[in-house]
Design a protein around this motif. Structure first.
Motif, PDB file in Angstrom:
ATOM      1  N   VAL A   1      62.169 -45.816 -13.781  1.00 55.49           N
ATOM      2  CA  VAL A   1      62.730 -47.030 -13.185  1.00 55.49           C
ATOM      3  C   VAL A   1      62.459 -48.239 -14.076  1.00 55.49           C
ATOM      4  O   VAL A   1      63.343 -49.076 -14.325  1.00 55.49           O
ATOM      5  CB  VAL A   1      62.151 -47.256 -11.774  1.00 55.49           C
ATOM      6  CG1 VAL A   1      62.355 -48.696 -11.317  1.00 55.49           C
ATOM      7  CG2 VAL A   1      62.795 -46.299 -10.780  1.00 55.49           C
ATOM      8  N   LEU A   2      61.244 -48.345 -14.576  1.00 50.04           N
ATOM      9  CA  LEU A   2      60.880 -49.480 -15.427  1.00 50.04           C
ATOM     10  C   LEU A   2      61.654 -49.455 -16.740  1.00 50.04           C
ATOM     11  O   LEU A   2      62.070 -50.497 -17.244  1.00 50.04           O
ATOM     12  CB  LEU A   2      59.372 -49.478 -15.674  1.00 50.04           C
ATOM     13  CG  LEU A   2      58.549 -49.837 -14.432  1.00 50.04           C
ATOM     14  CD1 LEU A   2      57.111 -49.342 -14.574  1.00 50.04           C
ATOM     15  CD2 LEU A   2      58.567 -51.355 -14.202  1.00 50.04           C
ATOM     16  N   LEU A   3      61.872 -48.257 -17.280  1.00 48.31           N
ATOM     17  CA  LEU A   3      62.695 -48.151 -18.486  1.00 48.31           C
ATOM     18  C   LEU A   3      64.137 -48.534 -18.167  1.00 48.31           C
ATOM     19  O   LEU A   3      64.775 -49.273 -18.934  1.00 48.31           O
ATOM     20  CB  LEU A   3      62.634 -46.726 -19.045  1.00 48.31           C
ATOM     21  CG  LEU A   3      63.580 -46.444 -20.216  1.00 48.31           C
ATOM     22  CD1 LEU A   3      63.324 -47.399 -21.376  1.00 48.31           C
ATOM     23  CD2 LEU A   3      63.456 -44.985 -20.658  1.00 48.31           C
ATOM     24  N   ALA A   4      64.664 -48.047 -17.057  1.00 48.31           N
ATOM     25  CA  ALA A   4      66.043 -48.373 -16.689  1.00 48.31           C
ATOM     26  C   ALA A   4      66.230 -49.880 -16.531  1.00 48.31           C
ATOM     27  O   ALA A   4      67.208 -50.459 -17.026  1.00 48.31           O
ATOM     28  CB  ALA A   4      66.419 -47.651 -15.398  1.00 48.31           C
ATOM     29  N   TYR A   5      65.290 -50.523 -15.861  1.00 44.55           N
ATOM     30  CA  TYR A   5      65.408 -51.959 -15.606  1.00 44.55           C
ATOM     31  C   TYR A   5      65.334 -52.757 -16.904  1.00 44.55           C
ATOM     32  O   TYR A   5      66.181 -53.638 -17.153  1.00 44.55           O
ATOM     33  CB  TYR A   5      64.312 -52.406 -14.643  1.00 44.55           C
ATOM     34  CG  TYR A   5      64.342 -53.882 -14.348  1.00 44.55           C
ATOM     35  CD1 TYR A   5      65.301 -54.409 -13.478  1.00 44.55           C
ATOM     36  CD2 TYR A   5      63.439 -54.755 -14.933  1.00 44.55           C
ATOM     37  CE1 TYR A   5      65.354 -55.772 -13.214  1.00 44.55           C
ATOM     38  CE2 TYR A   5      63.478 -56.119 -14.676  1.00 44.55           C
ATOM     39  CZ  TYR A   5      64.437 -56.611 -13.813  1.00 44.55           C
ATOM     40  OH  TYR A   5      64.490 -57.969 -13.560  1.00 44.55           O
ATOM     41  N   THR A   6      64.344 -52.466 -17.746  1.00 44.27           N
ATOM     42  CA  THR A   6      64.190 -53.234 -18.988  1.00 44.27           C
ATOM     43  C   THR A   6      65.331 -52.933 -19.960  1.00 44.27           C
ATOM     44  O   THR A   6      65.794 -53.832 -20.674  1.00 44.27           O
ATOM     45  CB  THR A   6      62.829 -52.966 -19.638  1.00 44.27           C
ATOM     46  OG1 THR A   6      62.625 -51.552 -19.787  1.00 44.27           O
ATOM     47  CG2 THR A   6      61.703 -53.538 -18.784  1.00 44.27           C
ATOM     48  N   ALA A   7      65.809 -51.685 -19.994  1.00 46.51           N
ATOM     49  CA  ALA A   7      66.945 -51.356 -20.854  1.00 46.51           C
ATOM     50  C   ALA A   7      68.194 -52.084 -20.383  1.00 46.51           C
ATOM     51  O   ALA A   7      68.961 -52.623 -21.192  1.00 46.51           O
ATOM     52  CB  ALA A   7      67.168 -49.849 -20.882  1.00 46.51           C
ATOM     53  N   TRP A   8      68.425 -52.116 -19.065  1.00 47.57           N
ATOM     54  CA  TRP A   8      69.572 -52.840 -18.516  1.00 47.57           C
ATOM     55  C   TRP A   8      69.486 -54.318 -18.872  1.00 47.57           C
ATOM     56  O   TRP A   8      70.473 -54.925 -19.307  1.00 47.57           O
ATOM     57  CB  TRP A   8      69.622 -52.648 -17.009  1.00 47.57           C
ATOM     58  CG  TRP A   8      70.642 -53.487 -16.299  1.00 47.57           C
ATOM     59  CD1 TRP A   8      72.001 -53.434 -16.433  1.00 47.57           C
ATOM     60  CD2 TRP A   8      70.380 -54.513 -15.328  1.00 47.57           C
ATOM     61  NE1 TRP A   8      72.601 -54.357 -15.604  1.00 47.57           N
ATOM     62  CE2 TRP A   8      71.636 -55.025 -14.919  1.00 47.57           C
ATOM     63  CE3 TRP A   8      69.209 -55.018 -14.761  1.00 47.57           C
ATOM     64  CZ2 TRP A   8      71.742 -56.041 -13.969  1.00 47.57           C
ATOM     65  CZ3 TRP A   8      69.325 -56.038 -13.806  1.00 47.57           C
ATOM     66  CH2 TRP A   8      70.572 -56.535 -13.421  1.00 47.57           C
ATOM     67  N   ARG A   9      68.304 -54.915 -18.725  1.00 48.75           N
ATOM     68  CA  ARG A   9      68.144 -56.339 -19.014  1.00 48.75           C
ATOM     69  C   ARG A   9      68.384 -56.656 -20.481  1.00 48.75           C
ATOM     70  O   ARG A   9      68.774 -57.775 -20.830  1.00 48.75           O
ATOM     71  CB  ARG A   9      66.750 -56.824 -18.610  1.00 48.75           C
ATOM     72  CG  ARG A   9      66.471 -56.866 -17.123  1.00 48.75           C
ATOM     73  CD  ARG A   9      67.397 -57.806 -16.370  1.00 48.75           C
ATOM     74  NE  ARG A   9      67.392 -59.166 -16.861  1.00 48.75           N
ATOM     75  CZ  ARG A   9      66.571 -60.117 -16.440  1.00 48.75           C
ATOM     76  NH1 ARG A   9      65.659 -59.842 -15.513  1.00 48.75           N
ATOM     77  NH2 ARG A   9      66.649 -61.342 -16.926  1.00 48.75           N
ATOM     78  N   THR A  10      68.130 -55.690 -21.373  1.00 45.77           N
ATOM     79  CA  THR A  10      68.326 -55.924 -22.808  1.00 45.77           C
ATOM     80  C   THR A  10      69.691 -55.444 -23.293  1.00 45.77           C
ATOM     81  O   THR A  10      69.944 -55.400 -24.495  1.00 45.77           O
ATOM     82  CB  THR A  10      67.221 -55.242 -23.634  1.00 45.77           C
ATOM     83  OG1 THR A  10      67.151 -53.853 -23.285  1.00 45.77           O
ATOM     84  CG2 THR A  10      65.873 -55.885 -23.390  1.00 45.77           C
TER      85      THR A  10
ATOM     86  N   GLY B   1      78.735 -51.762 -12.697  1.00 41.91           N
ATOM     87  CA  GLY B   1      78.880 -52.605 -13.874  1.00 41.91           C
ATOM     88  C   GLY B   1      78.384 -54.027 -13.681  1.00 41.91           C
ATOM     89  O   GLY B   1      78.911 -54.973 -14.281  1.00 41.91           O
ATOM     90  N   VAL B   2      77.360 -54.215 -12.861  1.00 40.64           N
ATOM     91  CA  VAL B   2      76.804 -55.557 -12.655  1.00 40.64           C
ATOM     92  C   VAL B   2      76.095 -55.998 -13.936  1.00 40.64           C
ATOM     93  O   VAL B   2      75.197 -55.308 -14.415  1.00 40.64           O
ATOM     94  CB  VAL B   2      75.815 -55.578 -11.478  1.00 40.64           C
ATOM     95  CG1 VAL B   2      75.226 -56.969 -11.304  1.00 40.64           C
ATOM     96  CG2 VAL B   2      76.508 -55.116 -10.203  1.00 40.64           C
ATOM     97  N   PRO B   3      76.475 -57.123 -14.528  1.00 37.87           N
ATOM     98  CA  PRO B   3      75.844 -57.551 -15.777  1.00 37.87           C
ATOM     99  C   PRO B   3      74.468 -58.157 -15.532  1.00 37.87           C
ATOM    100  O   PRO B   3      74.222 -58.744 -14.474  1.00 37.87           O
ATOM    101  CB  PRO B   3      76.811 -58.608 -16.316  1.00 37.87           C
ATOM    102  CG  PRO B   3      77.458 -59.160 -15.093  1.00 37.87           C
ATOM    103  CD  PRO B   3      77.566 -58.030 -14.109  1.00 37.87           C
ATOM    104  N   PRO B   4      73.540 -58.042 -16.499  1.00 37.85           N
ATOM    105  CA  PRO B   4      72.217 -58.652 -16.333  1.00 37.85           C
ATOM    106  C   PRO B   4      72.291 -60.156 -16.090  1.00 37.85           C
ATOM    107  O   PRO B   4      71.417 -60.724 -15.435  1.00 37.85           O
ATOM    108  CB  PRO B   4      71.518 -58.334 -17.661  1.00 37.85           C
ATOM    109  CG  PRO B   4      72.229 -57.146 -18.197  1.00 37.85           C
ATOM    110  CD  PRO B   4      73.649 -57.286 -17.749  1.00 37.85           C
ATOM    111  N   SER B   5      73.329 -60.803 -16.612  1.00 35.88           N
ATOM    112  CA  SER B   5      73.468 -62.244 -16.414  1.00 35.88           C
ATOM    113  C   SER B   5      73.582 -62.612 -14.949  1.00 35.88           C
ATOM    114  O   SER B   5      73.241 -63.744 -14.550  1.00 35.88           O
ATOM    115  CB  SER B   5      74.699 -62.761 -17.172  1.00 35.88           C
ATOM    116  OG  SER B   5      75.869 -62.099 -16.737  1.00 35.88           O
TER     117      SER B   5
END
Length: 327
Positions: free
Chosen positions: A272-281, A314-318
């Motif tokens: 989960v932490l990898l998914a979240y940080t990868a999505w944010r980057t 497809g929700v963007p990190p922005s």
């Protein structure tokens, strides 16, 4: 390589850049690249459906892709069919283009890529698009030099990069970490409250050590990694880690490393932490692979299911940045 750092100067340059946007070289894929002015803002990939897929299913696929793109802040998109010799992907690319235009999203180039060459689906000028296609090897070499690294050769190789390592040292260290947690529980006053408090404090210390180590370019040893993986299985520690998760490359490396090394039944929160940080980057492909690992480890984990929905839609990190700024 960041999307915002890239300025595409030609179709060949765009084709060469795509693997770096995705994190791997696509195969049998539809790739959608969103642009704002000359800046690349969004890149997504979907498997091409089989050539004999009924039109209704192709249309539904195209409508879904268009809906995902509509959530992004882009001025126009480029569509690329990454195909093989047996299928051109033309029907799907055309359907997606039509669906985007129905939503008033301008569609720029529509390119087919195969075997190191590319063609324009709509161009009939052989001077522009010769039958044998146009190579992009020079542009690929230039992008590789600028990036300073190679991307994975396929999505399967990307998946394998975060697969369980099965290291014996970590297995032994995790057994010791389990005993350490039992000892912590034994010396804690009775009651769930005091024990959860001790676990959260131990987790906060372990997370602090891990973040400091990776921020400085290091890694955890087996004992440290095993202890962190055991603690993250407890909700207060997982929540603490999520509160500190950010769009930083070193955090992506931290949680990818822990996911590879953690015992499979302890993989859910590192994933989960990898998914979240990868999505944010902006590393959507890696985020999707990590979510799959999280749900494989714990199908009922709410945060994993939420991230799965975020990526699927497809929700963007922005969008998260916008919400946080409004709070």
């Amino acid at each position: 390589m960041s999307l915002s750092d890239l300025r595409v100067t030609s179709p060949a340059h765009l084709v060469a850049v795509v693997p770096y946007l995705l994190g791997f070289h696509p195969r049998d894929s539809l790739v959608v690249v969103g642009r704002r002015g000359h800046t690349l803002m969004f890149a997504a990939r979907r498997d091409l459906p089989p050539a004999d897929t009924p039109f209704a299913e192709v249309d539904a696929f195209a409508q879904h892709v268009a809906a995902v793109v509509a959530r992004q802040t882009v001025d126009s998109v480029v569509l690329l069919g990454w195909t093989d010799e047996r299928s051109s992907g033309a029907a799907l690319v055309s359907a997606v283009a039509d669906a985007l235009l129905e939503l008033d999203i301008p569609v720029g180039r529509q390119l087919r890529v195969a075997d190191g060459r590319f063609w324009c689906y709509l161009c009939t000028d052989e001077g522009c698009c010769p039958p044998e296609g146009r190579p992009f090897d020079a542009e690929a070499a230039e992008v590789r030099r600028r990036a300073g690294f190679d991307v994975f050769t396929s999505r399967e190789v990307l998946v394998a990069s975060v697969a369980p390592a099965g290291d014996e040292g970590m297995r032994v260290a995790t057994v010791a970490a389990d005993r350490r947690l039992e000892e912590l529980a034994a010396r804690t006053p009775p009651g769930a409250g005091p024990l959860l408090g001790e676990i959260r404090r131990a987790g906060a210390r372990a997370i602090g050590v891990a973040m400091a180590r990776h921020r400085a370019g290091g890694t955890l040893d087996d004992d440290e990694a095993a202890w962190l993986s055991v603690l993250l299985a407890h909700t207060p520690v997982g929540e603490h880690a999520l509160e500190r998760a950010a769009a930083a490359g070193w955090q992506v490396q931290l949680w990818a490393d822990l996911l590879r090394r953690a015992r499979p039944e302890l993989a859910a929160m590192p994933a989960v932490l990898l998914a979240y940080t990868a999505w944010r980057t902006g590393q959507g492909a890696l985020a999707a692979v990590a979510v799959d690992r999280a749900l494989e480890s714990d199908p009922s984990l709410g945060i994993a299911r939420l991230l799965d929905a975020v990526l699927t839609d497809g929700v963007p990190p922005s969008e998260l940045d916008r919400v946080e700024a409004a709070l």
